[in-house]
Design a protein around this motif. Structure first.
Motif, short mmCIF file in Angstrom:
data_model
loop_
_atom_site.label_atom_id
_atom_site.label_comp_id
_atom_site.label_asym_id
_atom_site.label_seq_id
_atom_site.Cartn_x
_atom_site.Cartn_y
_atom_site.Cartn_z
N VAL A 236 0.85 -1.19 0.00
CA VAL A 236 0.00 0.00 0.00
C VAL A 236 0.88 1.25 0.00
CG1 VAL A 236 -1.74 1.29 1.27
CG2 VAL A 236 -1.87 -1.19 1.17
N ASN A 237 0.88 1.97 -1.11
CA ASN A 237 1.73 3.15 -1.25
C ASN A 237 0.96 4.46 -1.18
OD1 ASN A 237 4.45 1.98 -1.89
ND2 ASN A 237 3.30 1.05 -3.56
N GLY A 238 -0.38 4.36 -1.22
CA GLY A 238 -1.17 5.57 -1.32
C GLY A 238 -1.13 6.46 -0.10
N GLN A 239 -0.87 5.90 1.07
CA GLN A 239 -0.83 6.71 2.29
C GLN A 239 0.17 7.85 2.14
OE1 GLN A 239 -2.18 7.24 5.12
NE2 GLN A 239 -3.19 5.44 5.93
N GLY A 240 1.41 7.50 1.81
CA GLY A 240 2.44 8.53 1.69
C GLY A 240 2.19 9.47 0.53
N VAL A 241 1.80 8.92 -0.63
CA VAL A 241 1.54 9.75 -1.81
C VAL A 241 0.38 10.70 -1.57
CG1 VAL A 241 0.88 9.71 -4.24
CG2 VAL A 241 2.49 8.02 -3.36
N GLY A 242 -0.70 10.18 -0.99
CA GLY A 242 -1.86 11.03 -0.73
C GLY A 242 -1.53 12.16 0.22
N TRP A 414 4.81 21.37 5.93
CA TRP A 414 5.44 20.39 6.79
C TRP A 414 4.42 19.51 7.51
CZ3 TRP A 414 10.36 19.01 6.61
CH2 TRP A 414 11.25 19.86 5.95
N GLY A 415 3.16 19.99 7.58
CA GLY A 415 2.12 19.12 8.14
C GLY A 415 1.76 17.99 7.20
N THR A 416 1.61 18.28 5.90
CA THR A 416 1.24 17.25 4.93
C THR A 416 2.44 16.38 4.56
OG1 THR A 416 1.57 18.90 3.16
CG2 THR A 416 -0.68 18.57 3.97
N THR A 417 3.57 17.01 4.23
CA THR A 417 4.75 16.22 3.89
C THR A 417 5.30 15.51 5.12
OG1 THR A 417 5.27 17.88 2.20
CG2 THR A 417 6.99 16.29 2.74
N GLY A 418 5.19 16.15 6.27
CA GLY A 418 5.63 15.50 7.50
C GLY A 418 4.82 14.25 7.80
N ALA A 419 3.52 14.28 7.45
CA ALA A 419 2.69 13.09 7.64
C ALA A 419 3.16 11.97 6.72
CB ALA A 419 1.23 13.44 7.35
N ALA A 420 3.45 12.30 5.45
CA ALA A 420 3.97 11.29 4.53
C ALA A 420 5.31 10.75 5.01
CB ALA A 420 4.12 11.90 3.13
N LEU A 421 6.15 11.64 5.53
CA LEU A 421 7.45 11.23 6.06
C LEU A 421 7.29 10.30 7.26
CD1 LEU A 421 10.55 11.58 5.99
CD2 LEU A 421 10.27 13.61 7.42
N LEU A 422 6.34 10.63 8.13
CA LEU A 422 6.08 9.80 9.32
C LEU A 422 5.61 8.41 8.92
CD1 LEU A 422 5.68 9.71 12.47
CD2 LEU A 422 3.31 10.41 12.02
N ILE A 423 4.76 8.35 7.91
CA ILE A 423 4.20 7.05 7.49
C ILE A 423 5.29 6.13 6.95
CG2 ILE A 423 2.72 5.99 5.73
CD1 ILE A 423 0.86 8.47 6.09
N VAL A 424 6.13 6.65 6.06
CA VAL A 424 7.15 5.78 5.46
C VAL A 424 8.32 5.55 6.42
CG1 VAL A 424 6.52 6.42 3.11
CG2 VAL A 424 8.25 7.74 4.29
N TRP A 425 8.58 6.50 7.30
CA TRP A 425 9.69 6.36 8.26
C TRP A 425 9.41 5.22 9.24
CZ3 TRP A 425 13.90 10.05 9.05
CH2 TRP A 425 14.72 9.74 10.13
N LEU A 426 8.16 5.13 9.70
CA LEU A 426 7.80 4.15 10.71
C LEU A 426 7.31 2.83 10.12
CD1 LEU A 426 6.09 6.44 13.36
CD2 LEU A 426 8.44 5.60 13.29
#
Length: 581
Positions: A236-242, A414-426
């Motif tokens: 599932v890749n859509g979380q980070g992309v979205g 940084w709220g939207t990109t930070g969320a994508a970063l958090l998802i793929v980081w963890l």
């Protein structure tokens, strides 16, 4: 000869890039088979890891070290699946690309419109900053006029707010602006201009459909990520992309609410038609003449032809509002000053000329008879002496508006990109990998582009101010002004190059995610962050799934929360009350 349209050329370019960049399936790695071979002892007894990176017996390993991964699986990506790629691309990326068409453009030059798209995608900070700055400017201009009571003051607020997308200027002629403010013959000028600027860039079936499509795609992404089976979860890749594209939704929604006047041809025609009606006072207190019978100068006009220094200021696409904030603020202050002085004199029942004050009624407070006089009387009535004073260097309250707009724009980015970063980081293997590094780089370059363009605007405006020669009345340019101008042009060009690279980079990153290009030992082992301790988690455990879903919930809340807060603040500031008519 057959003609290829832009869309066909774009698709062909993407497909060519895709087949060149991605290796064939035969060179791909199957990590499940690799892990089984490792467990069977085919690659020795060292290199087995658990999902936290601790060494374990290879027969019990659910992860392998990076070195063992390269040896057992090779350096290539996992097998490419066209069916999965096309489904993920059309579901999770294509709606965002389609939503780009709903951004306001308006420039007559196709290249300027294309650059504005690259700037928006390459620097969401800049896109959000221009949105919020436009709203704050409109609120500020309404505040500047809210205590002024004089004919046409409401029209002045609406016109000045609408001209944020244009290189508007005020003539330094001592009689033109006071005549425009005071003379009753110019009432038609205000009515004509406000009428032709009263068009809307707002909701349409296309815009509403795009917004709903994108929102539904993002919701389905969230649902799928939380309902996927253990085997499907990693794919599932859509979380980070979205999340990384979610900034676009509040920006487009905000522009639709603001409805910027950005059609360059429409603005030019509106100002030109109105200026054909402009009158200027003469030596005869009861006779004004058309300004067009004297020369080509007008009180309020659009200035062109500055060369490379003012390129962005001339472009009417709203994302370039950042380049006009200082000049537009000074223009508003000069117009407001004339209205303020006229309103103050009218409040003391002082007419323009030598005649007695004619009292008004509840419909017309300032009668026409009180608004006629000679050119000198009109100038003195507004207290407008441009020959003796220089306009303010920066403008009132401009820095506080820049600060507020900057903070909100940075929060959205940084709220939207930070969320994508958090998802793929963890997502195991946890740490800084190819995907998270790409998102982090995207946000950093976006912020850098905005900072460079803001600095470029400051230098550009600084270079336009110089001392006036008291003998000739001409500006005297010093070395610092010239250096500032050259540096401003260089920084602006650098920022646009960085924005273009960043826009292409985020698109390529998403393509790599959907194609499986990032599913290789180097990326899956988070080598960038873990270094020599890198390892690749292949089999997920229930504990991993639970922590992943917790992280994804946090990412969704962060992304949606930052986007919602941005739109909420904008709706608190938009449409300020106008002065009484």
């Amino acid at each position: 000869m057959m003609r290829i349209n832009c869309n066909s050329a774009t698709i062909a370019t993407v497909l060519c890039f895709f087949f060149i960049a991605f290796p064939p399936v035969s060179a791909s790695a199957n990590f499940t088979q690799c892990l089984q071979a490792v467990k069977n002892g085919e690659f020795g007894l060292d290199g087995g890891r658990d999902n936290k990176g601790n060494p374990v017996n290879v027969s019990e390993a659910t992860a392998i070290s990076y070195d063992l991964c390269i040896a057992a699986c090779g350096s290539g990506p996992s097998p490419f699946d066209w069916s999965a790629f096309s489904q993920e691309f059309s579901s999770w990326l294509l709606p965002w690309l389609a939503l780009l068409s709903q951004l306001p453009f308006g420039a007559n030059d196709k290249l300027d419109n294309f650059i504005s798209v690259l700037l928006a995608v390459g620097s969401p900070v800049l896109a959000a900053y221009s949105v919020m700055l436009t709203v704050l400017n409109s609120r500020w201009v309404a505040h500047m006029f809210h205590k002024i009571s004089y004919p046409n003051v409401r029209s002045a607020v609406r016109i000045l707010s609408s001209l944020q997308q244009a290189p508007v200027r005020v003539s330094r002629d001592p009689h033109l602006l006071p005549s425009l403010v005071v003379l009753p013959d110019n009432d038609e000028w205000w009515e004509e201009l406000i009428e032709h600027l009263d068009y809307t860039y707002t909701w349409s079936v296309s815009a509403a459909s795009s917004l709903i499509w994108v929102l539904l795609a993002y919701i389905f992404t969230i649902i799928e990520s939380f309902t996927a089976s253990l085997a499907q979860l990693v794919e599932v890749n859509g979380q980070g992309v979205g999340s990384v594209w979610l900034w676009l939704l509040p920006v487009v929604l905000s522009w639709l609410q603001i409805s910027p006047k950005c059609d360059s041809l429409h603005i030019e025609q509106a100002v030109r038609r109105a200026n054909e009606l402009a009158h200027v006072a003469t030596a005869n207190p009861h006779e004004s003449v058309r300004a067009s019978t004297i020369d080509t100068r007008r009180a309020i006009y659009l200035r062109h032809g500055w060369g490379s220094l003012r390129t962005d200021e001339r472009c009417t696409s709203p994302i370039f509002n950042y380049a006009r904030v200082f000049s537009w603020t000074i223009t508003v202050e000069e117009v407001a000053s004339c209205f303020h002085q006229a309103s103050k004199r009218a409040g003391r029942f002082e007419p323009v000329g030598q005649q007695k004050w004619v009292r008004g009624d509840r419909n017309i407070r300032v009668q026409i008879e009180n608004r006629v006089g000679t050119a000198l009387e009109v100038q003195e009535y507004c207290g407008y002496y441009p020959d003796l004073t220089m306009p303010p260097r920066w403008g009132a309250g401009v820095w506080s508006r820049i600060l507020v707009a900057s903070l909100l724009a940075l929060f959205l980015q940084w709220g939207t990109t930070g969320a994508a970063l958090l998802i793929v980081w963890l997502t195991p293997t946890r740490g800084l990998g190819c995907r998270s590094a790409a998102y982090l780089g995207y946000a950093c370059v976006s912020t850098l582009v905005w900072a460079i363009l803001l600095l470029s605007t400051i230098l550009s405006h600084y270079s336009s101010f110089s001392k006036i020669d008291p003998m000739s009345g001409q500006p005297i340019y010093n070395t610092r002004s010239r250096v500032a101008a050259d540096l401003s042009v260089a920084l602006r060009r650098l920022a646009k190059i960085l924005a273009a690279i960043n826009a292409i980079g985020i698109f390529v990153t998403n393509m790599f995610q959907f194609s499986g290009f990032f599913d290789r030992c180097y990326c899956d082992s988070s080598v960038i962050g873990l270094g020599k301790n890198a390892y690749n988690v292949i089999n997920f455990e229930e504990e991993d799934v639970s922590s992943m879903r917790t992280a994804w919930i946090g990412g969704v809340i962060l992304a949606l929360g930052s986007a919602t807060l941005f739109v909420g603040v904008l709706n608190l500031l938009i449409n300020p009350p106008l002065p009484e008519a």
